[in-house]
Design an enzyme around this catalytic site. Structure first.
Site, PDB file in Angstrom:
ATOM      1  N   SER A 167       0.823  -1.267  -0.384  1.00 31.75           N
ATOM      2  CA  SER A 167       0.072   0.157   0.468  1.00 31.75           C
ATOM      3  C   SER A 167       0.704   1.061  -0.217  1.00 31.75           C
ATOM      4  O   SER A 167       0.769   2.295   0.093  1.00 31.75           O
ATOM      5  CB  SER A 167      -0.891   0.687   1.365  1.00 31.75           C
ATOM      6  N   THR A 168       2.010   1.287   0.076  1.00 32.53           N
ATOM      7  CA  THR A 168       3.041   2.615   0.090  1.00 32.53           C
ATOM      8  C   THR A 168       3.688   3.158  -1.070  1.00 32.53           C
ATOM      9  O   THR A 168       3.364   3.570  -1.609  1.00 32.53           O
ATOM     10  CB  THR A 168       4.249   2.258   1.414  1.00 32.53           C
ATOM     11  N   ASP A 179      10.442  -0.127  -3.075  1.00 35.24           N
ATOM     12  CA  ASP A 179       9.596  -1.480  -2.655  1.00 35.24           C
ATOM     13  C   ASP A 179       9.348  -0.829  -1.412  1.00 35.24           C
ATOM     14  O   ASP A 179       9.622  -0.354  -0.610  1.00 35.24           O
ATOM     15  CB  ASP A 179      10.078  -2.894  -2.701  1.00 35.24           C
ATOM     16  N   GLY A 211       5.148  -9.143   4.436  1.00 29.74           N
ATOM     17  CA  GLY A 211       3.383  -8.895   4.676  1.00 29.74           C
ATOM     18  C   GLY A 211       2.513  -9.389   3.724  1.00 29.74           C
ATOM     19  O   GLY A 211       1.312  -9.405   3.379  1.00 29.74           O
ATOM     20  N   GLU A 231       9.624 -10.309  -4.549  1.00 27.96           N
ATOM     21  CA  GLU A 231      10.328  -9.137  -4.235  1.00 27.96           C
ATOM     22  C   GLU A 231      11.748  -8.880  -4.037  1.00 27.96           C
ATOM     23  O   GLU A 231      12.793  -8.398  -4.499  1.00 27.96           O
ATOM     24  CB  GLU A 231       9.842  -8.475  -3.441  1.00 27.96           C
TER      25      GLU A 231
HETATM   26  C1  5RP Z   1       4.503  -6.629   0.104  1.00 30.94           C
HETATM   27  C2  5RP Z   1       5.511  -6.406   1.326  1.00 30.94           C
HETATM   28  C3  5RP Z   1       5.117  -5.108   1.339  1.00 30.94           C
HETATM   29  O1  5RP Z   1       6.058  -4.599   0.943  1.00 30.94           O
HETATM   30  C4  5RP Z   1       5.236  -4.288   2.962  1.00 30.94           C
HETATM   31  O2  5RP Z   1       3.937  -5.780   3.812  1.00 30.94           O
HETATM   32  C5  5RP Z   1       4.589  -3.412   3.187  1.00 30.94           C
HETATM   33  O3  5RP Z   1       3.274  -3.332   2.801  1.00 30.94           O
HETATM   34  P1  5RP Z   1       2.263  -1.517   2.794  1.00 30.94           P
HETATM   35  O4  5RP Z   1       3.379  -0.900   2.088  1.00 30.94           O
HETATM   36  O5  5RP Z   1       1.261  -1.965   2.379  1.00 30.94           O
HETATM   37  O6  5RP Z   1       2.629  -1.370   4.488  1.00 30.94           O
HETATM   38  O7  5RP Z   1       6.162  -7.586   1.757  1.00 30.94           O
HETATM   39  O8  5RP Z   1       5.227  -8.494   0.210  1.00 30.94           O
END
Ligand code: 5RP
Length: 231
Positions: free
Chosen positions: A40-41, A90, A105, A112
């Protein structure tokens, strides 16, 4: 996630995520080969890149990101087609003071890590809540082959995990995703090496600081950066 959410309906954390994500897009310039993360970021980095309509080629770390980037007009090709990257951007679930990361997450950490390793520059975008004194509270995501998950979980417990749980959702690669609770992780690099040496684990969510160039952090006071000078 809608790109036209009204500010009134959004939390301060969501607003910070947008600020960090959009800021990181400033590191991308015409002609670059760009690795696009998941979450989401970095969502907002991708939106900003779409807004800027640069002449870039991208590769994606998830189906979700692929669909978003393509819908915004970005040129997305496979890692094999792009070959190498100039930059990868990322998010992260945890960032420790030495720039080690927990990721996964969103269950995308295998792709990634492949994409991050293709780039000499790996830029992380987070809100302040992701900064931790030591990795661990989030749990450590593991992508695991669906062959002997109980055996793998026992091996992870033998490395010190107090609990290992399996998510309902599989990864884009069709594998199981587990979360291991190690408490506060004293040596993330050593634990990452041990997990990498555990048969059945496709990939773990510890990204060592050696991969990370900088972290873009947004909070209530605006955007700041931490640069990993020791890399
Ligand atoms: C996905 C990841 C994401 O980069 C991580 O979960 C952060 O996500 P968000 O920006 O939504 O907090 O590792 O596998």
């Amino acid at each position: 996630m809608s790109t036209d959410q009204s500010q009134a309906a959004r939390s301060p954390q969501d607003i910070a995520k947008e600020a960090a994500g959009r800021h990181a897009a400033s590191y991308v310039t015409d002609g670059m080969r760009v690795g696009l993360g998941t979450g989401s970021t970095v969502h907002w980095t991708i939106v900003e890149l779409g807004d800027r309509a640069l002449n870039i080629v991208c590769t994606s770390t998830s189906v979700q990101t692929q669909e978003l980037a393509s819908s915004l007009g970005l040129n997305v090709i496979s890692p094999d087609e792009i070959g190498a990257l100039d930059i990868a951007i990322d998010g992260a679930d945890e960032v420790d003071p030495a720039f080690n990361l927990t990721k996964g997450g969103g269950a995308a950490h295998t792709r990634e890590k492949i994409v991050a390793a293709m780039s000499p520059r790996f830029i992380i975008v987070v809100d302040e809540s992701k900064l931790v004194p030591a990795l661990g509270p989030f749990g450590t995501p593991l992508e695991v082959l669906d062959f002997a998950p109980g055996v793998v979980a026992s091996a992870v417990e033998a490395l010190g995990a107090s609990a290992v749980t399996t998510r309902d959702r599989r990864s884009d690669n069709g594998n199981l995703v587990m979360d291991a609770q190690f408490g506060s992780i004293a040596d993330p690099v050593a634990l990452g090496d041990a997990l990498a040496n555990t048969p059945g684990i496709v990939e773990h969510g510890i990204f060592p600081s050696s991969m990370v160039e900088r972290v873009v952090i947004a909070g209530l006071d605006g955007v700041r950066e931490l640069v990993n000078d020791l890399r």
